[in-house]
Write an enzyme that holds these catalytic residues in place. Sequence first.
Site, PDB file in Angstrom:
ATOM      1  N   LYS A 188       6.296   6.181  -6.782  1.00 21.29           N
ATOM      2  CA  LYS A 188       5.843   5.018  -6.008  1.00 21.29           C
ATOM      3  C   LYS A 188       4.330   4.883  -6.052  1.00 21.29           C
ATOM      4  O   LYS A 188       3.784   3.790  -6.258  1.00 21.29           O
ATOM      5  CB  LYS A 188       6.340   5.162  -4.567  1.00 21.29           C
ATOM      6  N   LYS A 213      -6.837   7.249  -2.549  1.00 21.50           N
ATOM      7  CA  LYS A 213      -5.576   7.989  -2.621  1.00 21.50           C
ATOM      8  C   LYS A 213      -4.831   7.697  -3.914  1.00 21.50           C
ATOM      9  O   LYS A 213      -4.279   8.615  -4.549  1.00 21.50           O
ATOM     10  CB  LYS A 213      -4.696   7.634  -1.422  1.00 21.50           C
TER      11      LYS A 213
END
Length: 297
Positions: free
Chosen positions: A239, A171
């Site tokens: 993030k 991811k």
Amino acid sequence: MKKIGFIGLGTMGAPMASNLLRQGYDLTVYNRTSEKCLPLAEQGAKTAPTPREAALGQDIVITMVSNDDSIREVFYGEEGVIASLKSGMTVIDCSTISPSLVKEIASAVTGLGASFLDAPVTGSKPAAIDGTLVFMVGGDPQVIEAHSDVFDTLGKKVIPMGENGSGAVAKLAHNTIVGINNLALAEGFSIAAKSGIPADRFLELVQLGSAGSKAADLKGRKIIDGDFSNQFSLALMLKDLKLASSLTDGMGMPSPMLSLAKSLFQAGASEGYGDEDLSAVVKCYEAWIGQTIGQKL
């Protein structure tokens, strides 16, 4: 039907939980902001006051929260999930968090006799609503197969990546590309706009040419229309880029494009665009060229 506890009802989690309800699963939901549970309760979900109670007695616990601190609280807090886990249960964490934390949680979960899958997703809010997410999963292939019904309800594809932690790494690598591609789109738009080329025509060229990308297809029209309604926020992209940067630092791997992307998304967050869609990073470019991108024919 399996009993599922679902923790985290944000931009992605709420539509995922709703799809499980529509498919008939026995669903209990928890969210730190309890008001977000109300629409699911109206659809038939049970609600729980703590993560521990959301997980109690379930076959599967699905977590979808925003960052490492939040997931630590969900699992290890005074009313955390760990206290409710029993042999035979499965935890499926769909959050995007650091691979090291994924491995830590996986060890804690499996040490109690439960199974653990790290299963972050790609597809953003529209795919969560439509049930067409793509899962990149780390963990035992037999456990993945055992819960194929749940994955099929939520998405269109499951891609096994290897052992626990590999889904999280995949991811971060994936979102590194997403971030860079969105900056490339913003920069190309800015060059064209500053030179007087209509944005509609330039987007048509990009989509038909070698510069075509998912970024252009998903975000090009949003940029032209000035529509930065949140499908995946700039703050969450930042993030993820920070997590990816920490990962490559730990690997001793140079990642110059990642570093630049992180800096530019940080600039967008500093300007107050964090809660908007990640495509709002184009506003930094608009400030630099002194005009908006959208130019109608």
